[in-house]
Design a protein around this motif. Structure first.
Motif, mmCIF file in Angstrom:
data_model
loop_
_atom_site.group_PDB
_atom_site.id
_atom_site.type_symbol
_atom_site.label_atom_id
_atom_site.label_comp_id
_atom_site.label_asym_id
_atom_site.label_seq_id
_atom_site.Cartn_x
_atom_site.Cartn_y
_atom_site.Cartn_z
ATOM 1 N N GLY A 9 37.072 29.942 38.473
ATOM 2 C CA GLY A 9 37.584 31.321 38.799
ATOM 3 C C GLY A 9 36.985 31.908 39.994
ATOM 4 O O GLY A 9 35.546 31.818 39.904
ATOM 5 N N LEU A 10 37.459 32.380 40.872
ATOM 6 C CA LEU A 10 37.121 33.401 42.121
ATOM 7 C C LEU A 10 37.448 34.769 41.834
ATOM 8 O O LEU A 10 38.798 35.198 42.078
ATOM 9 C CB LEU A 10 37.487 32.734 43.374
ATOM 10 C CG LEU A 10 36.840 31.426 43.631
ATOM 11 C CD1 LEU A 10 37.282 30.930 45.158
ATOM 12 C CD2 LEU A 10 35.429 31.310 43.433
ATOM 13 N N LEU A 11 36.727 35.647 41.293
ATOM 14 C CA LEU A 11 36.812 37.060 41.349
ATOM 15 C C LEU A 11 36.224 38.004 42.273
ATOM 16 O O LEU A 11 35.346 38.305 42.221
ATOM 17 C CB LEU A 11 36.429 37.258 39.878
ATOM 18 C CG LEU A 11 36.920 38.680 39.204
ATOM 19 C CD1 LEU A 11 38.506 38.537 38.988
ATOM 20 C CD2 LEU A 11 36.102 38.561 37.574
ATOM 21 N N SER A 12 37.376 38.579 43.178
ATOM 22 C CA SER A 12 36.828 39.165 44.235
ATOM 23 C C SER A 12 38.013 40.170 44.712
ATOM 24 O O SER A 12 39.107 39.745 44.786
ATOM 25 C CB SER A 12 36.422 38.087 45.364
ATOM 26 O OG SER A 12 35.681 38.780 46.308
ATOM 27 N N SER A 13 37.639 41.451 44.968
ATOM 28 C CA SER A 13 38.585 42.322 45.603
ATOM 29 C C SER A 13 38.926 42.082 47.095
ATOM 30 O O SER A 13 38.004 42.228 47.705
ATOM 31 C CB SER A 13 38.143 43.859 45.090
ATOM 32 O OG SER A 13 38.025 44.067 43.595
ATOM 33 N N ALA A 20 36.072 45.009 52.318
ATOM 34 C CA ALA A 20 35.491 43.855 53.229
ATOM 35 C C ALA A 20 34.455 43.121 52.800
ATOM 36 O O ALA A 20 34.441 41.834 52.959
ATOM 37 C CB ALA A 20 34.820 45.046 54.266
ATOM 38 N N MET A 21 33.466 43.566 51.930
ATOM 39 C CA MET A 21 32.636 42.723 50.975
ATOM 40 C C MET A 21 33.425 41.683 50.235
ATOM 41 O O MET A 21 32.822 40.465 49.965
ATOM 42 C CB MET A 21 31.621 43.406 50.553
ATOM 43 C CG MET A 21 30.396 44.226 51.386
ATOM 44 S SD MET A 21 29.969 43.127 52.683
ATOM 45 C CE MET A 21 31.111 43.367 54.036
ATOM 46 N N GLY A 22 34.243 42.223 49.601
ATOM 47 C CA GLY A 22 35.124 41.025 48.467
ATOM 48 C C GLY A 22 35.470 40.018 49.454
ATOM 49 O O GLY A 22 35.724 38.824 48.914
#
Length: 387
Positions: A9-13, A20-22
């Motif tokens: 799983g890759l959990l990133s906004s 930008a950092m997500g």
């Protein structure tokens, strides 16, 4: 022969106030997964399952639950803010999964179900504040986002400053994503603190840095700014106003190591010559490789076996040697200090002599490093100027 696939799983906004950092974290994790899948060193492949909580804190819980319940992942790489990690923590603990958390953070947490790959407070806050006390001032004005990262970082800063007979001039907090910063800049211009410590996150930080530089320049002030999070992609977002920020980090693009030069070359070949990896993105890359090597050693993706295999196994990463301290699941890594320049890069001026054991609860910290009687504090013996 087709390799067996392991879901990750890759959990990133990719949207919201720190999008930008997500995106940087996601880009690095996907790059690492592709390299693992192409490498003959691994007899399995990873299949990425991406979830975007959109910067909404409660959505991290929903997305993590979906990855575990509906996809069946044992391992999740992601989360940027400590607020998002706190949302995921109960689920991974209840279901016996592992969160590989890439971001530097405030410490004072330790879970069997989290691998803390980013810097601990003894890697970033302590070296930065001690450098300031040794070389710049004992008075600091703090401005940050109103959540646990800033609260704990400011608390540690206050302990160190107070022990050196200094003081926190003021502490001003904004909600995540808040862009109205003029009143804080006005106060800084009026009070003229010798140092400003910025722990704002995402768009709030970008707005503040631009307004701070414009306001202090108009007033003829040259007030140094400190950061434990500013990175190369953010320097490009902020523009010329980002130059001159003293930053504490385990990773900078300018690290002169063969592993980093090769990593940056692969990154630019994939994402363009004008792009730069970020500290948290590079840490997500490291997290995927620590996971892959642990799975290879364990011969399984089963959480208990992977956790055991990951402990104390050295990886020569882009930032230098790193390994998971099996005593607390945090990463051993090398602290560094740098100042941002007009070219959107960091000039490193100090680094630790060797990788430093993580101390998330600062149980080994001696805050009683005090100034001398003549008002000056000699450089502490653990500090070494490298440039």
């Amino acid at each position: 022969m087709t390799k067996p696939s392991i879901p990750v799983g890759l959990l990133s906004s990719k949207s919201g106030p720190y999008q930008a950092m997500g995106r940087e974290i996601l880009k690095s994790a996907l790059m690492a997964i592709d390299e693992v899948n192409d490498s003959p060193d691994f007899d399995f492949s990873f299949t990425a399952h991406v979830r975007d909580p959109g910067g909404v804190i409660s959505e991290y819980h929903t997305a993590c639950d979906d990855l575990i319940r509906n996809v069946g992942v044992d391992h999740i790489v992601g989360c940027y803010t400590s607020a998002s990690r706190k949302q995921v923590l109960p689920i991974v603990e209840r279901t016996e999964r592992l969160l590989w958390y890439p971001a530097r953070y405030e410490g004072f947490e330790c879970s069997d179900n989290v691998m803390y790959v980013g810097a601990s407070p003894n890697h970033n806050v302590v070296p930065l504040v001690r450098y300031v006390l040794d070389n710049l001032s004992r008075q600091i004005f703090c401005v940050g986002s109103n959540y646990v990262w800033t609260w704990e970082t400011n608390r540690v800063t206050r302990e160190l400053v107070t022990a050196a007979d200094g003081r926190i001039v003021a502490e001003r907090l904004l909600e995540l994503g808040e862009g109205r910063v003029a009143h804080i800049v006005d106060e800084i211009v009026r009070r003229k603190p010798p140092i400003v410590f910025n722990t704002l996150v995402g768009s709030s930080s970008y707005d503040f840095i631009r307004a701070f530089q414009a306001g202090t320049a108009a007033a003829g002030l040259g007030i140094p700014m400190l950061s434990c999070s500013l990175c190369e992609p953010e320097l490009k977002i902020v523009g010329p106003a980002s130059a001159g920020c003293i930053t504490s980090s385990a990773y900078f693009e300018s690290i002169d190591l063969p592993e980093n030069r090769a990593f940056v070359a692969r990154w630019k070949a994939r994402y363009g010559d004008d792009s730069s990896p970020s500290v948290d993105g590079q840490s997500a890359y490291v997290a995927v490789f620590l996971l892959a090597r642990a799975v290879q050693r364990a011969g399984t993706s089963q959480v208990n076996e992977v956790r055991r295999a990951a402990a104390f196994y050295r990886y020569d990463s882009p930032q230098g040697p790193v390994w998971i301290d099996g005593d607390n699941n945090h990463c051993v890594l090398t602290p560094r200090l740098a100042v941002s320049n007009a070219q959107g890069q960091f000039d490193i001026f100090w680094e630790a002599d060797a990788p430093v054991k993580p101390d998330p609860y600062l149980s080994q910290l001696d805050v009683a490093v005090r100034p001398s009687q003549d008002g000056r504090v000699p450089n502490a013996p653990h500090l070494r100027i490298v440039k």
